[in-house]
Scaffold this motif. Structure first.
Motif, PDB file in Angstrom:
ATOM      1  N   UNK A   1       0.851  -1.198   0.000  1.00 14.32           N
ATOM      2  CA  UNK A   1       0.000   0.000   0.000  1.00 14.32           C
ATOM      3  C   UNK A   1       0.886   1.248   0.000  1.00 14.32           C
ATOM      4  N   UNK A   2       0.334   2.415  -0.381  1.00 17.01           N
ATOM      5  CA  UNK A   2       1.168   3.612  -0.563  1.00 17.01           C
ATOM      6  C   UNK A   2       1.993   4.027   0.651  1.00 17.01           C
ATOM      7  N   UNK A   3       1.502   3.831   1.867  1.00 22.60           N
ATOM      8  CA  UNK A   3       2.218   4.347   3.036  1.00 22.60           C
ATOM      9  C   UNK A   3       3.407   3.484   3.434  1.00 22.60           C
ATOM     10  N   UNK A   4       3.534   2.289   2.872  1.00 23.77           N
ATOM     11  CA  UNK A   4       4.583   1.374   3.296  1.00 23.77           C
ATOM     12  C   UNK A   4       5.828   1.434   2.425  1.00 23.77           C
ATOM     13  N   UNK A   5       5.771   2.067   1.272  1.00 26.62           N
ATOM     14  CA  UNK A   5       6.937   2.106   0.406  1.00 26.62           C
ATOM     15  C   UNK A   5       7.090   0.818  -0.388  1.00 26.62           C
ATOM     16  N   UNK A   6       8.155   0.714  -1.184  1.00 29.17           N
ATOM     17  CA  UNK A   6       8.306  -0.432  -2.086  1.00 29.17           C
ATOM     18  C   UNK A   6       8.673  -1.734  -1.401  1.00 29.17           C
ATOM     19  N   UNK A   7       9.188  -1.671  -0.176  1.00 30.06           N
ATOM     20  CA  UNK A   7       9.680  -2.891   0.470  1.00 30.06           C
ATOM     21  C   UNK A   7       8.749  -3.418   1.568  1.00 30.06           C
ATOM     22  N   UNK A   8       7.676  -2.710   1.857  1.00 24.82           N
ATOM     23  CA  UNK A   8       6.757  -3.171   2.900  1.00 24.82           C
ATOM     24  C   UNK A   8       5.543  -3.841   2.299  1.00 24.82           C
ATOM     25  N   UNK A   9       4.996  -4.813   2.976  1.00 24.83           N
ATOM     26  CA  UNK A   9       3.800  -5.492   2.487  1.00 24.83           C
ATOM     27  C   UNK A   9       2.877  -5.792   3.659  1.00 24.83           C
ATOM     28  N   UNK A  10       1.594  -5.891   3.353  1.00 23.28           N
ATOM     29  CA  UNK A  10       0.588  -6.237   4.343  1.00 23.28           C
ATOM     30  C   UNK A  10      -0.187  -7.455   3.879  1.00 23.28           C
ATOM     31  N   UNK A  11      -0.949  -8.023   4.790  1.00 21.51           N
ATOM     32  CA  UNK A  11      -1.672  -9.255   4.497  1.00 21.51           C
ATOM     33  C   UNK A  11      -3.163  -9.011   4.677  1.00 21.51           C
ATOM     34  N   UNK A  12      -3.940  -9.396   3.684  1.00 22.44           N
ATOM     35  CA  UNK A  12      -5.397  -9.298   3.746  1.00 22.44           C
ATOM     36  C   UNK A  12      -5.955 -10.696   3.976  1.00 22.44           C
ATOM     37  N   UNK A  13      -6.787 -10.827   4.994  1.00 23.73           N
ATOM     38  CA  UNK A  13      -7.473 -12.090   5.283  1.00 23.73           C
ATOM     39  C   UNK A  13      -8.912 -11.965   4.799  1.00 23.73           C
ATOM     40  N   UNK A  14      -9.329 -12.861   3.918  1.00 19.92           N
ATOM     41  CA  UNK A  14     -10.690 -12.825   3.386  1.00 19.92           C
ATOM     42  C   UNK A  14     -11.460 -14.063   3.832  1.00 19.92           C
ATOM     43  N   UNK A  15     -12.782 -13.906   3.964  1.00 18.01           N
ATOM     44  CA  UNK A  15     -13.645 -15.008   4.367  1.00 18.01           C
ATOM     45  C   UNK A  15     -15.021 -14.823   3.748  1.00 18.01           C
ATOM     46  N   UNK A  16     -15.843 -15.856   3.834  1.00 19.82           N
ATOM     47  CA  UNK A  16     -17.170 -15.805   3.234  1.00 19.82           C
ATOM     48  C   UNK A  16     -18.164 -15.015   4.066  1.00 19.82           C
ATOM     49  N   UNK A  17     -17.996 -14.994   5.393  1.00 15.49           N
ATOM     50  CA  UNK A  17     -19.012 -14.385   6.257  1.00 15.49           C
ATOM     51  C   UNK A  17     -18.506 -13.175   7.034  1.00 15.49           C
ATOM     52  N   UNK A  18     -17.360 -12.602   6.612  1.00 20.29           N
ATOM     53  CA  UNK A  18     -16.828 -11.434   7.311  1.00 20.29           C
ATOM     54  C   UNK A  18     -16.100 -10.554   6.306  1.00 20.29           C
ATOM     55  N   UNK A  19     -16.105  -9.247   6.567  1.00 24.84           N
ATOM     56  CA  UNK A  19     -15.389  -8.353   5.660  1.00 24.84           C
ATOM     57  C   UNK A  19     -13.885  -8.582   5.766  1.00 24.84           C
ATOM     58  N   UNK A  20     -13.121  -8.268   4.709  1.00 25.94           N
ATOM     59  CA  UNK A  20     -11.675  -8.489   4.745  1.00 25.94           C
ATOM     60  C   UNK A  20     -11.006  -7.671   5.854  1.00 25.94           C
ATOM     61  N   UNK A  21      -9.872  -8.187   6.325  1.00 25.11           N
ATOM     62  CA  UNK A  21      -9.106  -7.525   7.375  1.00 25.11           C
ATOM     63  C   UNK A  21      -7.677  -7.341   6.889  1.00 25.11           C
ATOM     64  N   UNK A  22      -7.139  -6.131   7.111  1.00 27.51           N
ATOM     65  CA  UNK A  22      -5.783  -5.797   6.684  1.00 27.51           C
ATOM     66  C   UNK A  22      -4.838  -5.923   7.866  1.00 27.51           C
ATOM     67  N   UNK A  23      -3.813  -6.758   7.725  1.00 26.74           N
ATOM     68  CA  UNK A  23      -2.843  -7.020   8.788  1.00 26.74           C
ATOM     69  C   UNK A  23      -1.478  -6.473   8.388  1.00 26.74           C
ATOM     70  N   UNK A  24      -0.893  -5.659   9.262  1.00 26.54           N
ATOM     71  CA  UNK A  24       0.482  -5.195   9.062  1.00 26.54           C
ATOM     72  C   UNK A  24       1.409  -6.166   9.790  1.00 26.54           C
ATOM     73  N   UNK A  25       2.050  -7.041   9.031  1.00 27.73           N
ATOM     74  CA  UNK A  25       2.855  -8.108   9.633  1.00 27.73           C
ATOM     75  C   UNK A  25       3.997  -7.575  10.475  1.00 27.73           C
ATOM     76  N   UNK A  26       4.471  -6.349  10.199  1.00 26.25           N
ATOM     77  CA  UNK A  26       5.603  -5.794  10.949  1.00 26.25           C
ATOM     78  C   UNK A  26       5.236  -5.503  12.397  1.00 26.25           C
ATOM     79  N   UNK A  27       3.954  -5.404  12.694  1.00 22.98           N
ATOM     80  CA  UNK A  27       3.515  -5.061  14.045  1.00 22.98           C
ATOM     81  C   UNK A  27       3.161  -6.286  14.881  1.00 22.98           C
ATOM     82  N   UNK A  28       3.445  -7.490  14.364  1.00 25.72           N
ATOM     83  CA  UNK A  28       3.104  -8.713  15.069  1.00 25.72           C
ATOM     84  C   UNK A  28       4.329  -9.604  15.190  1.00 25.72           C
ATOM     85  N   UNK A  29       4.298 -10.498  16.168  1.00 21.79           N
ATOM     86  CA  UNK A  29       5.391 -11.434  16.388  1.00 21.79           C
ATOM     87  C   UNK A  29       5.566 -12.309  15.150  1.00 21.79           C
TER      88      UNK A  29
END
Length: 224
Positions: free
Chosen positions: A129-157
């Protein structure tokens, strides 16, 4: 596999219980704390200079003595305490947990931003995404019964996340760099931080807020 803590064991017959994985991922506040530690000398010098300037005055502006010194130091310390409080809230409340076949994600306010059975998950997606620059990435979790969730992996163990992805057993799909409108179009309903999507408006509000805050602090000693 992470074993379930004894205190969290369900009161059911072991013969009837399916051997389900239990994984708990804690927030990683290391980057934030490291940044605060590195900046602490500059913060301390800035607080002292602000206090002395308000105590002695500058140019044609008269100082306000000890009151100005205290308020000047507190003016710098208060935002720092606010940042520390947010870090503490995230450490106390945020978490990702896989338990009894249900995946739950909580934010720093202890709200469930995701609570869905693993069987309803449809995919894991890496995006930049634009705020992370070219070397950062985030993870989107999708499911059938819930809206997608955006996870910033750098902020988790990191180790906990690796174990979680292993147990979810879903294939990652890389979507590359996505601007915010395209991200919302590709993942309808995904929540995105307002300050990131509307960066210019957020920057203007922050500048105006800082000016108002400084003006309040400078004039506060004369109202006491």
């Amino acid at each position: 596999m992470t074993t379930r803590p004894p205190g969290d064991a369900p009161l059911t017959d072991p013969a009837d219980e399916v051997d389900l994985p239990w994984v708990s991922v804690r927030p990683d506040n290391g980057p934030s704390k490291a940044l605060l530690i590195k900046a602490s000398p500059l913060i301390a010098i800035g607080a002292l200079r602000m206090g002395l300037m308000m105590a002695k005055g500058r140019g044609t502006s008269a100082g306000s003595g000890m009151t100005g010194l205290v308020i000047g130091i507190l003016a710098v310390v208060f935002p720092l305490l606010w940042v520390c409080a947010l870090i503490g809230l995230r450490w106390a409340n945020a978490g990702i947990r896989l338990e009894d076949g249900v995946l739950t994600v909580r934010d720093r306010w202890n709200r469930k931003v995701l609570h869905t059975p693993v069987s309803s998950l449809t995919g894991l997606h890496t995006v930049r995404v634009p705020v992370d620059g070219p070397h950062g990435s985030r993870i989107v979790i999708t499911s059938r019964d819930h809206r997608p969730v955006l996870i910033d992996a750098r902020l988790w163990d990191a180790e906990g996340l690796r174990e979680l992805w292993q147990h979810l057993d879903l294939v990652f799909q890389d979507h590359g760099f996505l601007k915010w409108p395209l991200l919302k179009k590709r993942f309808p309903g995904i929540p995105t931080p307002w300050r990131h999507v509307h960066f210019v408006q957020y920057a203007v509000l922050m500048v105006l807020g800082c000016i108002a805050y400084v003006a309040l602090i400078v004039n506060l000693p004369f109202f006491l």
